[in-house]
Scaffold this motif. Structure first.
Motif, PDB file in Angstrom:
ATOM      1  N   ASN A  33       1.146  -1.313  -0.176  1.00  0.00           N
ATOM      2  CA  ASN A  33       0.120   0.115  -0.269  1.00  0.00           C
ATOM      3  C   ASN A  33       0.388   1.520   0.004  1.00  0.00           C
ATOM      4  O   ASN A  33       1.728   1.480   0.117  1.00  0.00           O
ATOM      5  N   ASP A  34      -0.108   2.640   0.020  1.00  0.00           N
ATOM      6  CA  ASP A  34       0.888   4.019  -0.194  1.00  0.00           C
ATOM      7  C   ASP A  34       1.123   4.056   1.202  1.00  0.00           C
ATOM      8  O   ASP A  34       0.214   3.415   1.734  1.00  0.00           O
TER       9      ASP A  34
ATOM     10  N   TYR B 265      -6.650  11.785   4.098  1.00  0.00           N
ATOM     11  CA  TYR B 265      -6.416  11.957   2.696  1.00  0.00           C
ATOM     12  C   TYR B 265      -5.979  10.196   2.698  1.00  0.00           C
ATOM     13  O   TYR B 265      -6.476   9.701   1.126  1.00  0.00           O
ATOM     14  N   ILE B 266      -4.625  10.205   2.716  1.00  0.00           N
ATOM     15  CA  ILE B 266      -4.178   8.315   2.898  1.00  0.00           C
ATOM     16  C   ILE B 266      -4.973   7.217   3.813  1.00  0.00           C
ATOM     17  O   ILE B 266      -4.822   6.433   2.611  1.00  0.00           O
TER      18      ILE B 266
ATOM     19  N   GLY C  90      -8.012   7.415   3.323  1.00  0.00           N
ATOM     20  CA  GLY C  90      -8.981   7.225   2.417  1.00  0.00           C
ATOM     21  C   GLY C  90      -7.953   6.771   0.885  1.00  0.00           C
ATOM     22  O   GLY C  90      -9.601   5.868   0.324  1.00  0.00           O
ATOM     23  N   GLN C  91      -7.697   6.976   0.572  1.00  0.00           N
ATOM     24  CA  GLN C  91      -7.114   6.022  -0.529  1.00  0.00           C
ATOM     25  C   GLN C  91      -6.713   4.502  -0.209  1.00  0.00           C
ATOM     26  O   GLN C  91      -5.729   3.757  -1.221  1.00  0.00           O
ATOM     27  N   GLY C  92      -6.740   3.601   0.931  1.00  0.00           N
ATOM     28  CA  GLY C  92      -6.020   2.625   1.342  1.00  0.00           C
ATOM     29  C   GLY C  92      -4.736   2.717   1.906  1.00  0.00           C
ATOM     30  O   GLY C  92      -4.302   1.591   2.083  1.00  0.00           O
TER      31      GLY C  92
ATOM     32  N   TYR D 177       7.304   9.831   0.803  1.00  0.00           N
ATOM     33  CA  TYR D 177       6.223   8.906   0.432  1.00  0.00           C
ATOM     34  C   TYR D 177       6.569   7.109  -0.116  1.00  0.00           C
ATOM     35  O   TYR D 177       7.908   8.124  -1.172  1.00  0.00           O
TER      36      TYR D 177
ATOM     37  N   LYS E 137       5.540   4.067  -2.526  1.00  0.00           N
ATOM     38  CA  LYS E 137       4.552   3.178  -2.770  1.00  0.00           C
ATOM     39  C   LYS E 137       4.951   1.612  -2.806  1.00  0.00           C
ATOM     40  O   LYS E 137       6.473   1.838  -3.102  1.00  0.00           O
TER      41      LYS E 137
ATOM     42  N   SER F  76      -6.474  14.122  -8.450  1.00  0.00           N
ATOM     43  CA  SER F  76      -6.720  12.316  -7.912  1.00  0.00           C
ATOM     44  C   SER F  76      -6.066  12.464  -7.501  1.00  0.00           C
ATOM     45  O   SER F  76      -6.408  11.194  -6.358  1.00  0.00           O
ATOM     46  N   ASP F  77      -4.636  12.416  -7.756  1.00  0.00           N
ATOM     47  CA  ASP F  77      -3.826  11.465  -6.799  1.00  0.00           C
ATOM     48  C   ASP F  77      -2.831  12.466  -5.996  1.00  0.00           C
ATOM     49  O   ASP F  77      -1.601  13.276  -6.742  1.00  0.00           O
TER      50      ASP F  77
END
Length: 427
Positions: A262-263, A289-290, A292-294, A342, A344, A368-369
């Protein structure tokens, strides 16, 4: 002997240029190195003054190097360089003998040389400057004297821009182990039987601590000792060159914390006393925010400040998990009072100071990102700025040639006029 003059100009000038540039690129690294010296000597100087000193010294070195290498301000540049070496030569001799730090920091993290090599380098530079003090004015430089101030001015502006970005965002070139593209996931098993102790200094006194009993933030990290092998190495070699994360109970949880699927956003706070509580809103918005992005946001604090973490978290209304790491390792990963990395799939995508991120970006941005848009693209920016600087020097050089051509044209014209007048007088 102009060839000797130009050889010394280029060699000594290039040394000053590289030294000033590499330290200004990573102003934070040079600041930490100065603080390391000060703590070994027992001097208590404010961070603001240390940062100012780091920026000033780096800028002077770079500009003096440019002036030397181009033969500009031949007398002034040589004297400035000589004054610098008048300080650095005895200092490097002391460092070689007393060995207060493992690396002098002459070229930052770009090029680490031994204290003996540093002293020998400074002897060569000093001898070369003695020669230049006598003969530098006998050989002309590249630029005409009336436009040499432009060379110094553009060089000063350039190096300050490099330092400003390096201090406020991140170094434009990363000389440290954890570059963008590096995986923080520890694929190897933790070394169970290894025993480590850490050397810290305060008021000129060095003491040894274990991971469960690290000193407070007034102490400065010096080095790590591997008790199992009785060898001495830098903290970045800890746990097979992996960035090691511990729980607040000092358990190595690197494998559990760094996500490979995951991020992830890592908030780094190496010194709580410099952490600005006003950034709490941005941190919490980033956390929302993150999630919400999983993904997830985690905070990593210095291990020697574990007793202050809960209080800071309560004040900042932190709703994210908190861990600790060795403070020097945190500073190696990213620069700044508070910084963000950050990831990934466990791989570093970008890193920057928290203060360089707009506080309302997660409310106003329509991307969106959002996290992907925050990449500072440091290396591209460095080459763009450097290309602009070199282009400005080239333009100055062209102007220089035009001025010289004009001066020679009128000089010849005046010579012909004088010869004509003399012939008429003789007639």
């Amino acid at each position: 002997m102009p060839y000797i003059v130009w050889t010394l100009r280029i060699i000594i000038g290039a040394t000053f240029i590289i030294s000033g540039l590499t330290k200004m690129i990573d102003v934070w690294g040079f600041t930490y190195k100065i603080e390391q010296y000060l703590n070994v000597w027992g001097w208590d100087i404010t961070r603001q003054l240390v940062v100012f000193t780091a920026i000033t010294l780096s800028a002077i070195e770079f500009v003096v190097g440019i002036l030397l290498a181009t033969g500009s301000y031949r007398r002034t540049s040589t004297w400035f360089a000589s004054v610098i070496m008048l300080i650095m030569l005895p200092l490097s001799a002391y460092i070689m003998i007393a060995n207060p730090v493992d690396d002098c920091g002459c070229f930052g993290d770009f090029w680490k040389i031994s204290n003996v090599s540093t002293f020998l380098k400074n002897i060569f530079i000093s001898l070369g400057l003695i020669y230049l003090l006598k003969y530098n004015t006998t050989t002309k430089g590249i630029f005409y004297s009336n436009i040499q101030w432009l060379v110094g001015c553009f060089s000063y502006i350039y190096i300050l821009i490099i330092g400003f970005i390096g201090y406020n965002v991140q170094p434009l070139i990363d000389f440290r182990p954890y570059k963008v593209g590096t995986s923080l996931a520890n694929n190897s098993e933790p070394v169970q039987d290894a025993e480590y102790s850490f050397i810290y200094a305060k008021d000129g006194i060095e003491k040894e601590f274990d991971i469960n009993n690290l000193p407070d933030s007034t102490w400065t990290f010096i080095t790590r000792i591997d008790k199992s092998e009785s060898t001495k190495s830098d903290i970045k070699d800890y746990n097979n060159n992996q960035f090691s994360i511990f729980s607040l109970d000092n358990e190595d949880v690197t494998n559990d914390v760094i996500s490979t699927t995951n991020d992830q956003v890592i908030l780094l706070i190496p010194e709580i006393k410099y952490a600005d509580i006003s950034h709490s809103f941005l941190i919490n918005e980033m956390n929302k925010y993150i999630i919400g992005q999983g993904g997830e946001l985690i905070g990593i604090f210095a291990a020697n400040e574990v007793g202050k973490i809960d209080r800071w978290a309560n004040i900042s209304l932190a709703q994210w998990p908190r861990y600790i790491a060795e403070d020097s390792a945190i500073k190696e990963l990213a620069r700044g009072k508070m910084s963000v990395v950050y990831l990934k799939n466990g791989i570093i995508q970008w890193k920057r100071t928290l203060s360089s991120i707009p506080s309302n970006i997660f409310e106003t941005s329509k991307d969106s990102d959002i996290l992907a848009t925050l990449s500072p693209n440091n290396k591209s920016m460095f080459w763009a700025i450097t290309t602009g600087y070199l282009a400005s020097l080239f333009v100055i050089f062209i102007i220089n040639l035009v001025i010289i051509a004009v001066i020679q044209y009128f000089s010849r014209k005046n010579e012909k006029k004088n010869v004509t007048l003399q012939n008429k007088n003789l007639a």
